[in-house]
Write an enzyme that holds these catalytic residues in place. Structure first.
Site, mmCIF file in Angstrom:
data_model
loop_
_atom_site.group_PDB
_atom_site.id
_atom_site.type_symbol
_atom_site.label_atom_id
_atom_site.label_comp_id
_atom_site.label_asym_id
_atom_site.label_seq_id
_atom_site.Cartn_x
_atom_site.Cartn_y
_atom_site.Cartn_z
ATOM 1 N N ASP A 142 1.036 -0.691 -0.116
ATOM 2 C CA ASP A 142 -0.110 0.085 -0.284
ATOM 3 C C ASP A 142 0.789 1.654 0.223
ATOM 4 O O ASP A 142 0.277 2.485 0.184
ATOM 5 C CB ASP A 142 -1.285 -0.104 0.792
ATOM 6 C CG ASP A 142 -2.357 -0.731 1.088
ATOM 7 O OD1 ASP A 142 -2.353 -1.437 -0.601
ATOM 8 O OD2 ASP A 142 -2.194 -1.315 1.828
ATOM 9 N N ARG B 71 0.471 -1.567 8.091
ATOM 10 C CA ARG B 71 1.011 -0.646 7.406
ATOM 11 C C ARG B 71 2.136 0.488 8.031
ATOM 12 O O ARG B 71 2.570 1.156 7.337
ATOM 13 C CB ARG B 71 -0.306 0.808 6.696
ATOM 14 C CG ARG B 71 -1.290 0.259 6.070
ATOM 15 C CD ARG B 71 -1.774 0.854 5.373
ATOM 16 N NE ARG B 71 -1.448 1.826 3.975
ATOM 17 C CZ ARG B 71 -1.553 2.755 3.663
ATOM 18 N NH1 ARG B 71 -2.817 3.345 3.314
ATOM 19 N NH2 ARG B 71 -1.289 4.041 3.003
ATOM 20 N N ARG C 39 -9.970 5.422 10.744
ATOM 21 C CA ARG C 39 -8.442 5.889 10.776
ATOM 22 C C ARG C 39 -7.433 6.795 11.658
ATOM 23 O O ARG C 39 -7.123 6.044 12.940
ATOM 24 C CB ARG C 39 -7.699 5.937 9.532
ATOM 25 C CG ARG C 39 -8.274 4.986 8.211
ATOM 26 C CD ARG C 39 -7.743 3.590 8.627
ATOM 27 N NE ARG C 39 -8.200 1.954 7.625
ATOM 28 C CZ ARG C 39 -7.695 1.943 6.539
ATOM 29 N NH1 ARG C 39 -6.314 3.023 6.284
ATOM 30 N NH2 ARG C 39 -7.779 1.187 5.943
ATOM 31 N N HIS D 279 -11.040 7.230 5.113
ATOM 32 C CA HIS D 279 -10.440 8.698 4.753
ATOM 33 C C HIS D 279 -11.134 9.428 4.007
ATOM 34 O O HIS D 279 -12.186 9.695 3.537
ATOM 35 C CB HIS D 279 -9.453 8.408 3.709
ATOM 36 C CG HIS D 279 -8.297 7.721 4.345
ATOM 37 N ND1 HIS D 279 -7.146 6.644 3.838
ATOM 38 C CD2 HIS D 279 -7.525 7.333 6.097
ATOM 39 C CE1 HIS D 279 -6.611 6.249 5.006
ATOM 40 N NE2 HIS D 279 -6.898 6.337 6.028
ATOM 41 N N CYS E 241 -4.786 9.583 -3.151
ATOM 42 C CA CYS E 241 -4.487 8.248 -2.581
ATOM 43 C C CYS E 241 -3.044 8.486 -2.886
ATOM 44 O O CYS E 241 -2.030 7.724 -2.754
ATOM 45 C CB CYS E 241 -5.356 7.088 -3.121
ATOM 46 S SG CYS E 241 -6.516 7.349 -1.537
#
Length: 285
Positions: free
Chosen positions: A83, A108, A154, A183, A277
């Protein structure tokens, strides 16, 4: 910190003249892209992915940026971090100051230090390792001199005060309630200093009221456009790069004088990411 309260924004810009501002951007090629775990509703490890296609689509986005006159810098991807291609999550940069990212999911976690090392090695002197979880520009979006900050899935809400203290800018807290928009940059995009587009149903009632007060003439996305990640977009003030299937948003943007450019990032969408992103803006003083 502005916590679900009203606040003024800069005077409304002219809707008749759209000016492109060259940007300095950081991107990370999807050399190790895969979907071998699931940390959001878009990620289905059983669904096949194509790394070659992901790279080709990413290169198209990078080339579009360069062709429009933007500067693109590239961070080297690291093995085991599929990612890392989603560079927007790696930090938040305002006035040359870098607030690092601390990720919620262990898969992550190593991305935060990797991105922070890049900044330290590339001339950024004011770099801060955060105390609280924040996932960079995934949940921090700059509108003029105000930071719109997401939480709910998140980013830790306590990080909003940390960001305000570090950057010395007002922070408006917004609560996300739809897990498919985990997000802020999946539910809201900044078009100019005083214009946004967003999907109201992704936000809590109080956050919707804040957005309606701050941006009464905002572009509102349909459920169909939100579902194809149409709000995960990048604007330079004139051009708006967004998923090509978000046809409703494209029409609205044209009506307002923007030049929408459709991009195919459907392979990366399998991991829950698209144009924004993949794009971290390096804002220097």
């Amino acid at each position: 910190m502005i916590d679900d309260l009203t606040e003024t924004v800069p005077a409304r810009a002219s809707r008749n003249v759209r000016t492109m501002t060259p940007k300095r951007l950081l991107m990370c090629p999807p050399s190790h892209f895969d979907v071998n775990y699931s940390i959001n509703p878009w990620m289905v490890p059983e669904k096949p992915t194509s790394r070659d296609l992901a790279v080709a689509q990413w290169e198209q986005l990078r080339d579009l940026y360069v062709g429009l006159g933007h500067t693109v810098e590239v961070i080297a991807p690291e093995q085991g971090l599929p990612d890392m291609v989603f560079a927007a999550n790696g930090a938040t940069v305002v006035d040359g100051r870098v607030l690092g990212a601390r990720f919620r999911h262990r898969e992550r976690t190593a991305e935060g230090p990797a991105y922070l090392r890049w900044f330290e090695e590339n001339g950024f002197d004011s770099v801060h390792w955060p105390e609280y979880i924040n996932e960079g520009e995934g949940d921090y979006l700059l509108a003029g001199r105000t930071i719109l900050a997401g939480s709910g899935f998140r980013t830790d809400r306590r990080s909003h005060a940390e960001a305000q203290d570090f950057f010395g800018l007002p922070v408006v807290s917004l609560t996300l309630v739809n897990p498919r928009h985990y997000h802020l940059d999946t539910a809201l995009s900044v078009l100019s200093d005083d214009e946004i587009m967003y999907y109201p149903e992704a936000f809590s009632d109080s956050s919707r009221r804040v957005l309606e007060t701050l941006f009464p003439d905002a572009v509102r996305a349909s459920a169909e456009d939100a579902a194809v990640f149409g709000l995960n977009a990048f604007s330079d003030g004139r051009h708006v790069l967004l998923p090509q299937s978000a046809v409703g948003l494209m029409a609205q943007l044209r009506e307002r004088g923007f030049e929408p450019i459709g991009v195919d990032l459907t392979e990366l969408l399998k991991a829950g990411g698209s144009v924004k992103c993949c794009t971290l803006e390096l804002r220097t003083a």
